[in-house]
Scaffold this motif. Sequence first.
Motif, PDB file in Angstrom:
ATOM      1  N   LYS A  75       0.822  -1.214   0.000  1.00  0.00           N
ATOM      2  CA  LYS A  75       0.000   0.000   0.000  1.00  0.00           C
ATOM      3  C   LYS A  75       0.853   1.258   0.000  1.00  0.00           C
ATOM      4  CE  LYS A  75      -2.783  -1.375   3.425  1.00  0.00           C
ATOM      5  NZ  LYS A  75      -3.864  -1.309   4.426  1.00  0.00           N
ATOM      6  N   TRP A  76       1.945   1.272   0.757  1.00  0.00           N
ATOM      7  CA  TRP A  76       2.784   2.470   0.815  1.00  0.00           C
ATOM      8  C   TRP A  76       3.373   2.790  -0.552  1.00  0.00           C
ATOM      9  CZ3 TRP A  76       7.837   2.224  -0.613  1.00  0.00           C
ATOM     10  CH2 TRP A  76       8.481   0.985  -0.570  1.00  0.00           C
ATOM     11  N   ARG A  77       3.653   1.745  -1.327  1.00  0.00           N
ATOM     12  CA  ARG A  77       4.221   1.957  -2.674  1.00  0.00           C
ATOM     13  C   ARG A  77       3.157   2.534  -3.603  1.00  0.00           C
ATOM     14  NH1 ARG A  77       6.825  -2.573  -6.626  1.00  0.00           N
ATOM     15  NH2 ARG A  77       7.730  -1.093  -8.104  1.00  0.00           N
ATOM     16  N   VAL A  78       1.943   2.009  -3.523  1.00  0.00           N
ATOM     17  CA  VAL A  78       0.844   2.532  -4.341  1.00  0.00           C
ATOM     18  C   VAL A  78       0.600   4.005  -4.001  1.00  0.00           C
ATOM     19  CG1 VAL A  78      -1.648   2.353  -4.789  1.00  0.00           C
ATOM     20  CG2 VAL A  78      -0.252   0.280  -4.682  1.00  0.00           C
ATOM     21  N   LYS A  79       0.595   4.327  -2.702  1.00  0.00           N
ATOM     22  CA  LYS A  79       0.394   5.721  -2.282  1.00  0.00           C
ATOM     23  C   LYS A  79       1.489   6.626  -2.839  1.00  0.00           C
ATOM     24  CE  LYS A  79      -1.961   4.793   2.085  1.00  0.00           C
ATOM     25  NZ  LYS A  79      -1.845   4.932   3.541  1.00  0.00           N
ATOM     26  N   LYS A  80       2.700   6.109  -2.895  1.00  0.00           N
ATOM     27  CA  LYS A  80       3.814   6.882  -3.442  1.00  0.00           C
ATOM     28  C   LYS A  80       3.558   7.206  -4.925  1.00  0.00           C
ATOM     29  CE  LYS A  80       8.847   6.706  -3.722  1.00  0.00           C
ATOM     30  NZ  LYS A  80      10.039   5.884  -3.490  1.00  0.00           N
ATOM     31  N   HIS A  81       2.924   6.277  -5.631  1.00  0.00           N
ATOM     32  CA  HIS A  81       2.626   6.466  -7.052  1.00  0.00           C
ATOM     33  C   HIS A  81       1.506   7.480  -7.287  1.00  0.00           C
ATOM     34  CE1 HIS A  81       4.380   2.188  -7.805  1.00  0.00           C
ATOM     35  NE2 HIS A  81       5.313   3.087  -7.520  1.00  0.00           N
ATOM     36  N   PHE A  82       0.846   7.915  -6.220  1.00  0.00           N
ATOM     37  CA  PHE A  82      -0.178   8.958  -6.330  1.00  0.00           C
ATOM     38  C   PHE A  82       0.449  10.323  -6.605  1.00  0.00           C
ATOM     39  CE2 PHE A  82      -3.495   6.779  -3.323  1.00  0.00           C
ATOM     40  CZ  PHE A  82      -3.656   5.757  -4.239  1.00  0.00           C
ATOM     41  N   LYS A  83       1.737  10.453  -6.326  1.00  0.00           N
ATOM     42  CA  LYS A  83       2.427  11.731  -6.531  1.00  0.00           C
ATOM     43  C   LYS A  83       2.751  11.876  -8.015  1.00  0.00           C
ATOM     44  CE  LYS A  83       4.428  11.560  -1.941  1.00  0.00           C
ATOM     45  NZ  LYS A  83       5.632  11.429  -1.145  1.00  0.00           N
ATOM     46  N   PRO A  84       2.357  12.999  -8.631  1.00  0.00           N
ATOM     47  CA  PRO A  84       2.594  13.184 -10.072  1.00  0.00           C
ATOM     48  C   PRO A  84       4.054  13.020 -10.489  1.00  0.00           C
ATOM     49  CG  PRO A  84       1.099  14.858  -9.268  1.00  0.00           C
ATOM     50  CD  PRO A  84       1.610  14.111  -8.067  1.00  0.00           C
ATOM     51  N   LYS A  85       4.970  13.524  -9.689  1.00  0.00           N
ATOM     52  CA  LYS A  85       6.389  13.431 -10.036  1.00  0.00           C
ATOM     53  C   LYS A  85       6.857  11.977 -10.051  1.00  0.00           C
ATOM     54  CE  LYS A  85      10.849  15.435  -8.817  1.00  0.00           C
ATOM     55  NZ  LYS A  85      11.577  16.316  -7.916  1.00  0.00           N
ATOM     56  N   VAL A  86       6.415  11.199  -9.079  1.00  0.00           N
ATOM     57  CA  VAL A  86       6.776   9.773  -9.010  1.00  0.00           C
ATOM     58  C   VAL A  86       6.104   9.022 -10.160  1.00  0.00           C
ATOM     59  CG1 VAL A  86       6.609   7.667  -7.618  1.00  0.00           C
ATOM     60  CG2 VAL A  86       7.117   9.866  -6.516  1.00  0.00           C
ATOM     61  N   PHE A  87       4.829   9.341 -10.418  1.00  0.00           N
ATOM     62  CA  PHE A  87       4.072   8.688 -11.484  1.00  0.00           C
ATOM     63  C   PHE A  87       4.776   8.836 -12.837  1.00  0.00           C
ATOM     64  CE2 PHE A  87       0.875   9.078 -14.894  1.00  0.00           C
ATOM     65  CZ  PHE A  87       0.291   7.823 -14.831  1.00  0.00           C
ATOM     66  N   LYS A  88       5.287  10.029 -13.110  1.00  0.00           N
ATOM     67  CA  LYS A  88       5.955  10.289 -14.397  1.00  0.00           C
ATOM     68  C   LYS A  88       7.198   9.428 -14.583  1.00  0.00           C
ATOM     69  CE  LYS A  88       4.224  14.944 -14.912  1.00  0.00           C
ATOM     70  NZ  LYS A  88       4.485  16.363 -14.785  1.00  0.00           N
ATOM     71  N   GLY A  89       7.798   9.003 -13.510  1.00  0.00           N
ATOM     72  CA  GLY A  89       9.001   8.187 -13.586  1.00  0.00           C
ATOM     73  C   GLY A  89       8.758   6.684 -13.585  1.00  0.00           C
TER      74      GLY A  89
END
Length: 134
Positions: free
Chosen positions: A94-108
């Motif tokens: 879950k913590w990893r999925v939440k991290k992917h909610f951030k646009p900057k992380v998502f783009k990478g």
Amino acid sequence: MKKNEVPQDEGNLSKSNMKELMYATDENGEYTTALSTGWEPKTIALSNSIDDINERVAEAKSQVKNGEVSPIVYFMELHKMDVGILASYVEMWKWRVKKHFKPKVFKGLSDTVLSRYAKAFNISVSELKNFKAD
């Protein structure tokens, strides 16, 4: 409740010509089944839930448009998931999925990771990457 007391209120089911199977007792006190077109309290509760879901989807879409969250949040809400459910579908913490909610992380994120989300949302990786909240 007795079979002749099964609610037949106007509701979401009656509008779509559907009926719900309910248990009731017959004239001998034995359990049997009966069809119901709806029950007002249940219809109100269902309608309120649908309104809440629609508000959450609209809010997520607005947040994506404003660059506050990634499209993953929008599709998660659209598909009536929470973080725990989504995490289990994509087989991540879950913590990893939440991290992917951030646009900057998502783009990478790699296409491999994005394909897990795309599969969970039943869309293509391209649709996920290029989602525009207009």
